[in-house]
Design a protein around this motif. Structure first.
Motif, mmCIF file in Angstrom:
data_model
loop_
_atom_site.group_PDB
_atom_site.id
_atom_site.type_symbol
_atom_site.label_atom_id
_atom_site.label_comp_id
_atom_site.label_asym_id
_atom_site.label_seq_id
_atom_site.Cartn_x
_atom_site.Cartn_y
_atom_site.Cartn_z
ATOM 1 N N SER A 1 19.960 41.885 34.498
ATOM 2 C CA SER A 1 18.615 42.261 34.049
ATOM 3 C C SER A 1 17.767 42.758 35.202
ATOM 4 O O SER A 1 16.869 43.570 35.029
ATOM 5 N N SER A 2 18.075 42.237 36.384
ATOM 6 C CA SER A 2 17.179 42.443 37.516
ATOM 7 C C SER A 2 17.917 42.102 38.803
ATOM 8 O O SER A 2 18.921 41.371 38.771
ATOM 9 N N THR A 3 17.393 42.605 39.903
ATOM 10 C CA THR A 3 17.937 42.175 41.186
ATOM 11 C C THR A 3 17.621 40.697 41.396
ATOM 12 O O THR A 3 18.418 39.958 41.971
ATOM 13 N N ALA A 4 16.465 40.255 40.890
ATOM 14 C CA ALA A 4 16.082 38.847 41.038
ATOM 15 C C ALA A 4 17.116 37.918 40.378
ATOM 16 O O ALA A 4 17.386 36.828 40.886
ATOM 17 N N GLU A 5 17.691 38.358 39.257
ATOM 18 C CA GLU A 5 18.748 37.561 38.613
ATOM 19 C C GLU A 5 19.942 37.427 39.556
ATOM 20 O O GLU A 5 20.525 36.340 39.707
ATOM 21 N N ILE A 6 20.323 38.523 40.200
ATOM 22 C CA ILE A 6 21.463 38.512 41.119
ATOM 23 C C ILE A 6 21.154 37.639 42.339
ATOM 24 O O ILE A 6 21.995 36.844 42.777
ATOM 25 N N THR B 1 9.332 35.726 38.465
ATOM 26 C CA THR B 1 8.468 36.891 38.241
ATOM 27 C C THR B 1 9.302 38.166 38.186
ATOM 28 O O THR B 1 9.091 39.030 37.327
ATOM 29 N N GLY B 2 10.279 38.259 39.072
ATOM 30 C CA GLY B 2 11.156 39.438 39.085
ATOM 31 C C GLY B 2 11.950 39.570 37.798
ATOM 32 O O GLY B 2 12.053 40.660 37.227
ATOM 33 N N ILE B 3 12.486 38.464 37.333
ATOM 34 C CA ILE B 3 13.287 38.513 36.102
ATOM 35 C C ILE B 3 12.393 38.832 34.896
ATOM 36 O O ILE B 3 12.722 39.690 34.074
ATOM 37 N N VAL B 4 11.241 38.148 34.811
ATOM 38 C CA VAL B 4 10.340 38.374 33.679
ATOM 39 C C VAL B 4 9.924 39.843 33.604
ATOM 40 O O VAL B 4 9.977 40.470 32.544
ATOM 41 N N THR B 5 9.541 40.416 34.737
ATOM 42 C CA THR B 5 9.033 41.796 34.703
ATOM 43 C C THR B 5 10.145 42.801 34.424
ATOM 44 O O THR B 5 9.942 43.746 33.672
ATOM 45 N N ASP B 6 11.319 42.608 35.011
ATOM 46 C CA ASP B 6 12.386 43.605 34.843
ATOM 47 C C ASP B 6 13.147 43.455 33.524
ATOM 48 O O ASP B 6 13.879 44.357 33.131
ATOM 49 N N SER B 7 12.981 42.316 32.858
ATOM 50 C CA SER B 7 13.709 42.121 31.596
ATOM 51 C C SER B 7 12.785 42.284 30.391
ATOM 52 O O SER B 7 13.178 41.998 29.265
ATOM 53 N N GLY B 8 11.541 42.744 30.641
ATOM 54 C CA GLY B 8 10.586 42.837 29.533
ATOM 55 C C GLY B 8 10.381 41.478 28.909
ATOM 56 O O GLY B 8 10.504 41.318 27.692
ATOM 57 N N SER B 9 10.088 40.489 29.772
ATOM 58 C CA SER B 9 9.938 39.099 29.313
ATOM 59 C C SER B 9 11.136 38.665 28.468
ATOM 60 O O SER B 9 10.986 38.156 27.364
ATOM 61 N N THR C 1 13.464 40.433 26.923
ATOM 62 C CA THR C 1 13.739 41.114 25.649
ATOM 63 C C THR C 1 14.556 42.398 25.811
ATOM 64 O O THR C 1 15.036 42.934 24.826
ATOM 65 N N TYR C 2 14.675 42.938 27.021
ATOM 66 C CA TYR C 2 15.488 44.148 27.167
ATOM 67 C C TYR C 2 16.960 43.796 26.940
ATOM 68 O O TYR C 2 17.370 42.651 27.138
ATOM 69 N N PRO C 3 17.764 44.813 26.542
ATOM 70 C CA PRO C 3 19.180 44.532 26.236
ATOM 71 C C PRO C 3 19.951 43.963 27.431
ATOM 72 O O PRO C 3 20.994 43.335 27.246
ATOM 73 N N GLY D 1 19.005 55.983 36.960
ATOM 74 C CA GLY D 1 18.391 54.740 36.496
ATOM 75 C C GLY D 1 19.298 54.029 35.522
ATOM 76 O O GLY D 1 20.506 53.997 35.726
ATOM 77 N N HIS D 2 18.710 53.483 34.478
ATOM 78 C CA HIS D 2 19.455 52.763 33.447
ATOM 79 C C HIS D 2 19.455 53.585 32.166
ATOM 80 O O HIS D 2 18.660 54.496 32.017
ATOM 81 N N LYS D 3 20.306 53.161 31.219
ATOM 82 C CA LYS D 3 20.390 53.864 29.940
ATOM 83 C C LYS D 3 19.008 53.986 29.267
ATOM 84 O O LYS D 3 18.663 55.020 28.729
ATOM 85 N N ALA D 4 18.221 52.915 29.322
ATOM 86 C CA ALA D 4 16.949 52.910 28.608
ATOM 87 C C ALA D 4 15.750 53.266 29.478
ATOM 88 O O ALA D 4 14.644 53.434 28.975
#
Ligand code: MN
Length: 327
Positions: free
Chosen positions: A133-138, A160-168, A170-172, A296-299
């Motif tokens: 979802s995010s670099t923060a997850e990694i 904060t990194g995960i929340v912002t990059d994953s759309g709280s 909700t992103y796929p 970037g990413h697919k979406a």
């Protein structure tokens, strides 16, 4: 060709061997890169390393509450000297580091930790998970695998990194692993209310006015499936809007009922246009973005266009519409 990831242990060893590190991320800072840089800086400093952590642009006001945010220095304040290592976080390629490279002397070891699909492994050591979802997850995964104790400050930055990059969440790209990493961070009791108040519900008047100007310029086409908006440099200057004000503004275009593809054009200066793409409903926006040298990413993707704002709109929308009409 994409390079294979190094093992978790090799990566740890590589970082531990470096005593003087520059930590950088992409220009136009977002929650993921700010959070990841802060977390790595706090850990490496506590491990006794000499650390220079960079905020690659203006610090967005929403992230100033994070402990450690004030340690980040802009590229201009980075000492021009040799560094042993450069830790590149959330950067799809080396160029995303922008001007900060002008400050880097010597032949530093490059460590590349990222989640962009287009990242081909530019580092001497690479750890790229394009499904994260995010670099923060990694970073959360790596720190816990390495046995690094998570402090509240580190957890807050990464959450904060995960929340912002994953759309709280909700992103796929949000996966069971994303939630497991978030759960590990929650153990450290990050201040969720501070994250919500500072990051999610904290919009300046200027940004609201910018949003109004962008929506005023928005147009639908392709039977309502495509929404685009273009804003010129004079209008941006009149509003006093800067980089951070534009973060996620394109979400207001893709979030319109029936829209499955959004393109946002921002004139940076004469003959330079920054273009953002968002897709949903299966549209892969990297197809158009990569035609113009971006990725970037697919979406969610972006590119930089050399030429007038008018030409950017005309040329890029032609490609997008041809793609949309084909499916
Ligand atoms: Mn990211």
């Amino acid at each position: 060709m994409k390079k294979q990831n190094h093992s978790i242990e090799t990566l740890k060893q590589a970082i531990e061997n470096l005593n003087d590190l520059l930590i950088i991320s992409h220009v136009l800072p977002d929650g993921d890169n700010v959070g990841s840089v802060i977390a790595m800086a706090l850990w490496l400093e506590s491990a006794g390393k000499r650390v220079t952590a960079v905020i690659n642009g203006e610090m967005p006001p929403y992230y100033r509450f994070l402990e450690g945010a004030d340690r980040l220095v802009p590229p201009d304040a980075v000492e021009h000297r040799p560094y042993e290592g450069v830790l590149c976080l959330d950067m799809s390629d080396k160029e995303r580091g922008g001007r900060v490279w002008e400050r880097v002397g010597g032949e530093p070891t490059l460590i590349n930790i990222d989640h962009h699909v287009s990242n081909e492994g530019f580092g001497d050591y690479n750890f790229v998970w394009s499904d994260a979802s995010s670099t923060a997850e990694i970073v959360t995964f790596l720190l816990t695998e390495w046995g690094v104790p998570l402090t509240r400050a580190i957890a807050e930055a990464l959450y904060t990194g995960i929340v912002t990059d994953s759309g709280s969440f909700t992103y796929p790209s949000t996966s069971p692993r994303t939630m497991r990493m978030a759960a590990l961070l929650l153990e450290e009791k990050p201040r969720l209310e501070a994250i919500r108040e500072n990051v999610l519900e904290n919009v300046t008047f200027k940004r609201k006015k910018l949003l109004a100007a962008v929506l005023e310029r928005a147009e639908l086409s392709c039977g309502g499936r495509l929404c685009h908006a273009a804003i010129d440099h004079d209008a941006i200057a009149a509003l006093g809007a800067t980089g951070p004000d534009f973060e996620n503004i394109i979400d207001h275009l893709i979030g319109i009922t029936g829209v499955e593809y959004a393109v946002f054009f921002r004139e940076m200066e004469k003959d330079r246009v920054k273009v953002g793409f968002r897709g949903r409903g299966g549209n892969d926006v990297t197809v158009a973005a990569s035609r113009f040298g971006g990725g970037g990413h697919k979406a969610a993707a972006g590119c930089s266009f050399t030429g007038s704002l008018e030409d950017a709109v005309k040329e890029i929308l032609a490609v997008v519409r041809a793609g949309l009409e084909a499916n």
